[in-house]
Enzyme design. Structure first.
Site, mmCIF file in Angstrom:
data_model
loop_
_atom_site.group_PDB
_atom_site.id
_atom_site.type_symbol
_atom_site.label_atom_id
_atom_site.label_comp_id
_atom_site.label_asym_id
_atom_site.label_seq_id
_atom_site.Cartn_x
_atom_site.Cartn_y
_atom_site.Cartn_z
ATOM 1 N N LYS A 115 -31.289 -25.663 17.840
ATOM 2 C CA LYS A 115 -30.961 -25.443 19.251
ATOM 3 C C LYS A 115 -30.623 -23.974 19.398
ATOM 4 O O LYS A 115 -29.974 -23.407 18.522
ATOM 5 C CB LYS A 115 -29.743 -26.302 19.615
ATOM 6 C CG LYS A 115 -29.250 -26.199 21.043
ATOM 7 C CD LYS A 115 -27.930 -26.980 21.156
ATOM 8 C CE LYS A 115 -27.404 -27.056 22.552
ATOM 9 N NZ LYS A 115 -25.998 -27.553 22.548
ATOM 10 N N HIS A 165 -16.448 -31.257 21.768
ATOM 11 C CA HIS A 165 -17.273 -32.366 21.264
ATOM 12 C C HIS A 165 -17.308 -32.310 19.744
ATOM 13 O O HIS A 165 -16.951 -31.293 19.150
ATOM 14 C CB HIS A 165 -18.710 -32.266 21.803
ATOM 15 C CG HIS A 165 -19.438 -31.070 21.263
ATOM 16 N ND1 HIS A 165 -19.212 -29.791 21.730
ATOM 17 C CD2 HIS A 165 -20.363 -30.949 20.272
ATOM 18 C CE1 HIS A 165 -19.964 -28.947 21.052
ATOM 19 N NE2 HIS A 165 -20.671 -29.610 20.152
ATOM 20 N N ASP A 208 -20.274 -32.954 16.639
ATOM 21 C CA ASP A 208 -21.737 -33.065 16.538
ATOM 22 C C ASP A 208 -22.102 -34.419 15.933
ATOM 23 O O ASP A 208 -21.428 -34.905 15.033
ATOM 24 C CB ASP A 208 -22.296 -31.932 15.665
ATOM 25 C CG ASP A 208 -22.181 -30.560 16.321
ATOM 26 O OD1 ASP A 208 -21.816 -30.488 17.520
ATOM 27 O OD2 ASP A 208 -22.455 -29.560 15.634
ATOM 28 N N HIS A 244 -15.014 -29.190 18.458
ATOM 29 C CA HIS A 244 -15.201 -27.757 18.714
ATOM 30 C C HIS A 244 -15.725 -27.529 20.125
ATOM 31 O O HIS A 244 -16.165 -28.472 20.789
ATOM 32 C CB HIS A 244 -16.144 -27.141 17.663
ATOM 33 C CG HIS A 244 -17.501 -27.794 17.591
ATOM 34 N ND1 HIS A 244 -17.709 -29.030 16.998
ATOM 35 C CD2 HIS A 244 -18.713 -27.408 18.043
ATOM 36 C CE1 HIS A 244 -18.993 -29.343 17.081
ATOM 37 N NE2 HIS A 244 -19.626 -28.384 17.729
HETATM 38 C C1 OGA Z 1 -23.364 -27.002 19.965
HETATM 39 C C2 OGA Z 1 -22.202 -26.117 19.737
HETATM 40 C C3 OGA Z 1 -21.237 -23.944 19.565
HETATM 41 C C4 OGA Z 1 -21.590 -22.505 19.654
HETATM 42 O O1 OGA Z 1 -24.356 -26.508 20.508
HETATM 43 O O2 OGA Z 1 -23.277 -28.193 19.575
HETATM 44 O O3 OGA Z 1 -21.180 -26.635 19.372
HETATM 45 O O4 OGA Z 1 -20.902 -21.702 19.027
HETATM 46 N N1 OGA Z 1 -22.304 -24.798 19.908
HETATM 47 O O5 OGA Z 1 -22.533 -22.162 20.352
HETATM 48 NI NI NI Z 2 -21.534 -28.587 18.510
#
Ligand code: OGA
Ligand code: NI
Length: 333
Positions: free
Chosen positions: A200, A219, A221, A275
């Site tokens: 992502k 959330h 993961d 996080h």
């Molecule tokens: C996510 C996430 C955190 C970040 O995309 O699941 O927790 O530092 N991203 O971008």
């Molecule tokens: Ni995340």
């Protein structure tokens, strides 16, 4: 259907932000972050020759934080730099070029360019656009979601995926040994070589009110583990004992998150980390998490060697796809 991208909203939000991005006081980062560096997510040197020590450090970090950073991880810095360069270049393309990769509204698939359509439970939106696509295994890759521009996008992403296996194997080996299992058993419980790497890219445009908005709300993961590369704009926060801490930006480190599936297989010994991500007033923040996941039809549950009469299973065994369906339909992600 036209979807409004946060990148566009950011272009005309110079002093204020639309109401639906303003978090409740329970979530606003300015009000809920521990000030001053009191505690920090552990930093672990993966090249350290004494494996037992590395295992101990990973066990401690995974049990207490559910997050740690790794240095000397074996992925060439140049490979990471090139991954970041092409991802940034994609988001800097004009809107119509990015829209060619947009997730179609009714699509079941997570892959593609997008902005979260549905608001979260509290009715708030996150200050972020994203691109999702799988990078491993080759049989799972849909190249239609990989940008053709910049031209080196594909080569650079393939190179990153190839170099990830060493880190992934090392992490699962240490997590496995730390539970008293054989070195390969944790990876096998996650599908072995059939594990899927889902990349992502989070693109968090500059935001005039970073004190009120969030890039990603709190959330955990769903993955087994997540391996994240950030740009140099700090923003990630980890929650420990009900307090939010900034995760320091360390050049060339990878940030490892324990995901829900590792928590489940370890029967709760390792914790999937809560996080969230803040946004920045002057700078665009970008991050590249790779969600390392079991294949969707694999059943995941507490490892049989870790449960007995004295230690009953704390989690249900379910197919990974079913786990994701239940979580996405009940709680915000
Ligand atoms: C996510 C996430 C955190 C970040 O995309 O699941 O927790 O530092 N991203 O971008
Ligand atoms: Ni995340």
């Amino acid at each position: 259907m036209e979807v409004e991208r946060v990148q566009e909203i950011a272009n005309f939000s110079k002093e204020t932000i639309p109401e639906d991005f303003i978090r409740t006081t329970y979530e606003q980062p300015a009000l809920t972050t521990v000030q001053g560096t009191v505690l920090e997510v552990p930093v672990i040197d993966l090249s350290y020759p004494d494996e037992e020590k590395v295992v101990r450090a990973i066990v401690d970090a995974s049990s207490n934080w559910g997050m740690f950073q790794v240095v000397n991880h074996g992925i060439p810095h140049e490979t990471v730099r090139k991954l970041k360069e092409v991802g940034k270049a994609f988001f800097e393309l004009p809107p119509h070029e990015k829209e060619a990769y947009a997730k179609s509204p009714g699509s079941q698939s997570i892959e593609g360019y997008g902005t979260k359509l549905q608001r979260e439970v509290e009715g708030k939106k996150a200050w972020v656009d994203h691109l999702f696509h799988k990078i491993w295994p080759p049989s799972e890759i849909n190249y239609q979601f990989w940008p053709k521009n910049p031209p080196s996008y594909r080569k650079n992403n393939e190179e990153y995926a190839k170099h990830m296996h060493g880190v992934v194997d090392k992490l699962f080996r240490c997590l496995s040994l730390g539970l008293g299992l054989e070195g390969n058993e944790m990876k096998e419980a996650m599908g072995g070589d059939n594990m899927v790497y889902l990349l992502k890219i989070n693109y968090y445009p500059q935001c005039p009110r970073p004190d009120l908005a969030l890039g990603v709300p709190a959330h955990t993961d769903m993955s087994a583990i997540t391996i994240l590369v950030p740009n140099d704009v700090q923003g990630l926060q980890a929650c420990k004992d009900d307090h939010w801490y900034d995760v320091e930006y360390i050049p060339n480190a990878l940030i490892v998150h324990i995901g829900d599936q590792v928590e489940i297989v370890s029967n709760g010994k390792y914790k999937s980390v809560l996080h969230r991500a803040k946004v920045n007033k002057e700078k665009t923040r970008i991050s590249w998490p790779v969600f390392v996941e079991p294949p969707s039809d694999l059943e995941v549950g507490p490892h049989p060697k870790l449960v007995n009469g004295a230690n009953p299973p704390k989690f249900k065994s379910r197919k990974y796809s079913q786990y994701c369906f239940c979580k996405l339909n009940k709680t915000p992600q």
